[in-house]
Design a protein around this motif. Sequence first.
Motif, PDB file in Angstrom:
ATOM      1  N   PRO A 119     -35.208  35.592  27.577  1.00 36.33           N
ATOM      2  CA  PRO A 119     -34.085  34.793  28.089  1.00 36.33           C
ATOM      3  C   PRO A 119     -33.814  33.560  27.236  1.00 36.33           C
ATOM      4  O   PRO A 119     -34.738  32.839  26.874  1.00 36.33           O
ATOM      5  CB  PRO A 119     -34.526  34.390  29.496  1.00 36.33           C
ATOM      6  CG  PRO A 119     -35.911  34.850  29.665  1.00 36.33           C
ATOM      7  CD  PRO A 119     -36.347  35.640  28.489  1.00 36.33           C
ATOM      8  N   GLU A 120     -32.561  33.367  26.946  1.00 31.13           N
ATOM      9  CA  GLU A 120     -32.137  32.271  26.082  1.00 31.13           C
ATOM     10  C   GLU A 120     -32.614  30.915  26.599  1.00 31.13           C
ATOM     11  O   GLU A 120     -33.182  30.113  25.865  1.00 31.13           O
ATOM     12  CB  GLU A 120     -30.601  32.292  26.003  1.00 31.13           C
ATOM     13  CG  GLU A 120     -30.042  31.260  25.075  1.00 31.13           C
ATOM     14  CD  GLU A 120     -28.524  31.385  24.954  1.00 31.13           C
ATOM     15  OE1 GLU A 120     -27.947  32.284  25.594  1.00 31.13           O
ATOM     16  OE2 GLU A 120     -27.942  30.587  24.218  1.00 31.13           O
ATOM     17  N   GLY A 157     -45.866  30.331  27.150  1.00 26.67           N
ATOM     18  CA  GLY A 157     -44.854  31.067  27.906  1.00 26.67           C
ATOM     19  C   GLY A 157     -44.312  32.236  27.098  1.00 26.67           C
ATOM     20  O   GLY A 157     -44.101  33.341  27.619  1.00 26.67           O
ATOM     21  N   THR A 158     -44.104  32.020  25.818  1.00 25.29           N
ATOM     22  CA  THR A 158     -43.581  33.083  24.952  1.00 25.29           C
ATOM     23  C   THR A 158     -44.561  34.259  24.884  1.00 25.29           C
ATOM     24  O   THR A 158     -44.161  35.421  24.726  1.00 25.29           O
ATOM     25  CB  THR A 158     -43.313  32.526  23.534  1.00 25.29           C
ATOM     26  OG1 THR A 158     -42.498  31.364  23.649  1.00 25.29           O
ATOM     27  CG2 THR A 158     -42.621  33.530  22.651  1.00 25.29           C
ATOM     28  N   TYR A 190     -39.456  32.849  36.433  1.00 27.77           N
ATOM     29  CA  TYR A 190     -38.829  33.953  37.165  1.00 27.77           C
ATOM     30  C   TYR A 190     -39.150  33.802  38.655  1.00 27.77           C
ATOM     31  O   TYR A 190     -40.334  33.685  39.016  1.00 27.77           O
ATOM     32  CB  TYR A 190     -39.376  35.300  36.690  1.00 27.77           C
ATOM     33  CG  TYR A 190     -38.928  35.707  35.300  1.00 27.77           C
ATOM     34  CD1 TYR A 190     -37.586  35.713  34.948  1.00 27.77           C
ATOM     35  CD2 TYR A 190     -39.857  36.115  34.353  1.00 27.77           C
ATOM     36  CE1 TYR A 190     -37.183  36.102  33.675  1.00 27.77           C
ATOM     37  CE2 TYR A 190     -39.466  36.505  33.079  1.00 27.77           C
ATOM     38  CZ  TYR A 190     -38.118  36.504  32.742  1.00 27.77           C
ATOM     39  OH  TYR A 190     -37.722  36.886  31.495  1.00 27.77           O
ATOM     40  N   PRO A 191     -38.131  33.845  39.535  1.00 26.83           N
ATOM     41  CA  PRO A 191     -38.392  33.620  40.965  1.00 26.83           C
ATOM     42  C   PRO A 191     -39.435  34.581  41.543  1.00 26.83           C
ATOM     43  O   PRO A 191     -40.299  34.170  42.321  1.00 26.83           O
ATOM     44  CB  PRO A 191     -37.017  33.839  41.610  1.00 26.83           C
ATOM     45  CG  PRO A 191     -36.041  33.549  40.525  1.00 26.83           C
ATOM     46  CD  PRO A 191     -36.692  33.961  39.246  1.00 26.83           C
ATOM     47  N   GLN A 192     -39.390  35.863  41.134  1.00 27.26           N
ATOM     48  CA  GLN A 192     -40.368  36.795  41.711  1.00 27.26           C
ATOM     49  C   GLN A 192     -41.788  36.453  41.270  1.00 27.26           C
ATOM     50  O   GLN A 192     -42.743  36.620  42.032  1.00 27.26           O
ATOM     51  CB  GLN A 192     -40.010  38.263  41.389  1.00 27.26           C
ATOM     52  CG  GLN A 192     -40.195  38.710  39.955  1.00 27.26           C
ATOM     53  CD  GLN A 192     -38.972  38.411  39.074  1.00 27.26           C
ATOM     54  OE1 GLN A 192     -38.148  37.549  39.401  1.00 27.26           O
ATOM     55  NE2 GLN A 192     -38.868  39.111  37.959  1.00 27.26           N
ATOM     56  N   ASP A 193     -41.915  35.960  40.036  1.00 27.00           N
ATOM     57  CA  ASP A 193     -43.245  35.557  39.553  1.00 27.00           C
ATOM     58  C   ASP A 193     -43.700  34.289  40.274  1.00 27.00           C
ATOM     59  O   ASP A 193     -44.877  34.131  40.595  1.00 27.00           O
ATOM     60  CB  ASP A 193     -43.221  35.310  38.036  1.00 27.00           C
ATOM     61  CG  ASP A 193     -43.271  36.615  37.243  1.00 27.00           C
ATOM     62  OD1 ASP A 193     -42.963  37.672  37.825  1.00 27.00           O
ATOM     63  OD2 ASP A 193     -43.609  36.573  36.041  1.00 27.00           O
ATOM     64  N   ARG A 206     -40.840  25.938  33.866  1.00 28.12           N
ATOM     65  CA  ARG A 206     -40.960  26.369  32.466  1.00 28.12           C
ATOM     66  C   ARG A 206     -42.272  25.898  31.847  1.00 28.12           C
ATOM     67  O   ARG A 206     -42.732  26.428  30.845  1.00 28.12           O
ATOM     68  CB  ARG A 206     -39.761  25.824  31.668  1.00 28.12           C
ATOM     69  CG  ARG A 206     -39.808  26.028  30.160  1.00 28.12           C
ATOM     70  CD  ARG A 206     -39.802  27.506  29.809  1.00 28.12           C
ATOM     71  NE  ARG A 206     -39.841  27.747  28.378  1.00 28.12           N
ATOM     72  CZ  ARG A 206     -40.935  27.812  27.647  1.00 28.12           C
ATOM     73  NH1 ARG A 206     -42.123  27.625  28.202  1.00 28.12           N
ATOM     74  NH2 ARG A 206     -40.878  28.066  26.359  1.00 28.12           N
ATOM     75  N   ARG A 207     -42.859  24.879  32.469  1.00 26.13           N
ATOM     76  CA  ARG A 207     -44.009  24.223  31.858  1.00 26.13           C
ATOM     77  C   ARG A 207     -45.324  24.986  32.063  1.00 26.13           C
ATOM     78  O   ARG A 207     -46.306  24.715  31.376  1.00 26.13           O
ATOM     79  CB  ARG A 207     -44.129  22.814  32.454  1.00 26.13           C
ATOM     80  CG  ARG A 207     -45.165  21.973  31.793  1.00 26.13           C
ATOM     81  CD  ARG A 207     -45.145  20.567  32.343  1.00 26.13           C
ATOM     82  NE  ARG A 207     -46.459  19.965  32.217  1.00 26.13           N
ATOM     83  CZ  ARG A 207     -46.817  18.810  32.747  1.00 26.13           C
ATOM     84  NH1 ARG A 207     -45.937  18.119  33.452  1.00 26.13           N
ATOM     85  NH2 ARG A 207     -48.025  18.326  32.587  1.00 26.13           N
TER      86      ARG A 207
END
Lengths: 440, 223
Positions: free
Chosen positions: A83-84, A285-286, A314-317, A364-365
Amino acid sequence: MDGLFKHQAEVNTLLARYGVRFGIYQDKKFIEQLFPFDVIPRTIAHDEFAQLERGLIQRVTALNLFLADMYSDKRIVREGIVPEEFVFSSSGYLPQCDGVLPAQGIYSHISGIDLVQSEDGTWYVLEDNLRIPSGASYPMIARELCRRCSPSTFNHNQLADNRDYAKLLQVTMHQVNRGGLNVILTPGRYNAAYFEHSYLAENTEALLATGNDLIVENDTLYYKEYNGKKRQVGAVYRRISDDYLDPLIFSSDSLIGVPGIFQAYKKGNVALLNAPGNGIADDKGTYYFVPRMIHFYLNEEPILQNAPTYLPFYPQDMRYILAHFDDLVLKDVAEAGGYGVVFGRSMSKERKEAFIQLLKNEPRRFIGQEIIYFRDLDILDNEQRLPRKADLRAFVLTGKTVQVWKSGLTRFSRDQESFIVNSSQGGGFKDTWVYSQAKK
Amino acid sequence: MGIFSSEKISNLYWLGRYLDRTQSALKLFMDYFDLMIDGDKNTYRTFCQTTGIPDVYADKADFIHQYPFDTTNPHSVISNVNRAFDNAVVMRDTLGSDTLAYLQMVLYDLRSAESNEERLMIGMQNAIDHLLAFWGCLDDMVDDEATRNTIKLGKQVEHLELDLRLKRPRSCLQRDYKRLENRLLHSFLPYDQALIDTIEPMLLQDSVDHENALMLLHQLLVV
């Protein structure tokens, strides 16, 4: 192998003689300490290593393709594989590197891939270190000293010789060199890995330099000699992070970098090993996306597995992480050296609440990972064998070919309860033996 | 010849100076320690006066503990070894790990000497042995002539400076001056020939002007 075990103290005395140390900062004070060595090696069978080798070559090849893509076409983003908004928010992404093609198109020349072996024998990749991974010098010199203390051990065990790391590194530097000297750029004596910088310079015949020794003129990098002469530099194995590499482009207050070095690199006049901007690929994360990269770029199934990882992005994660918080290890993607790693189960109620709030505020962190129960390795403690957690940093060198060093740095926790093996947090190290022949 | 930045040349030169300073300090300390075993317990004061270091010691015991091992005192033996090591460790790529290891061992010898007064002199003797091994290793294992010459140039400058400070006999000054001159001729570092032409006759005189010679020696090289 038992013959070697009697020489634990002797090998450590020799390591002290050669100043095999690493530095840490405590209360802003630099302290250098010996890196505790345990003589019981990690052993890897020939065939098992061959499989690891294939997996590591595949992984590093994909990561190099990813870096080349991210700083050019960004196909992997356009096609929605990564995802961008996730990838461009990485602190490791450097827009200054966009459109810059390094020598031979290689970004990660020296990759340090951290693996653990679970109790059932499966190897998992825990981290990809593609910026300035350190540690190869320690098993290099330890092997040499072990051979000195117990030659018969190495007569009876047919091992792949690990003393060729310097040669591999030298060849890698030569292969990307743009014409001129090979230089190892160190932040200086008070860097944690200074021993390694100087030891690798000694063994690769590269010049060890600090930023003060180098100058850029007409987009060309030179080494300044005492008599005013200048020698062109063709390749720099830099042990300085991107932030401090060039004060004209990155942190302007850097005193250890070289003004203008990025422009010289951009013009193709000097090779930088590793290339700037690699942080985007070794972001924790990558890491989640590496199996997808292997599919995308190589159209292959990943040979090596990631530890099961969840991205709160990701919400499900996120839902999974919150539901299984106590079973997971949470990692701050921007941290390294074993810092920023917390186990859900070990947090107090208050800390957990605060952490979950932080997770929700900054998804994101962090990443969440299933805890891998490493296969313990024995260490010698007062002649007793005690099991300890240990990982393996494998080194992959990329020049004209991708090669895996047939050894690696095995780090272990000295604390029975701990999973943290980093030297900066009190861990020790072992040699990694790879048997040179398959068992008959 | 190797490729050196001015910082590295400075490291090599000062490595030579601090190595020689350490070796001289160890030898002198051992001589004075021996005198104080069963002689005048204040002899250490003469040591301080002769070598020109501040007498900051309360008594003999304080001197014996502090002079070799006090890392906060820039005149102590350990401070000189540490400065030598600081200059050497950044030159591992040039000196080689085998050569550097002897200096590392000097540090261990001193730590070991500190822990047991009864073994103090043995520890210091071991340190001197390892210093001498360093010089042997340098000659034997470091191929680059410029590296060896620069370190030895530092050593000879330091040595002659100490001769002048201690007002050593003229024969001693002349011998060490000749060694320095020989090293200068083999060195690639720029030096002031006019000063050489001035210093040499000064050291040949019956009555040497030590202070003036010392001042000129300081101006000989800028490293």
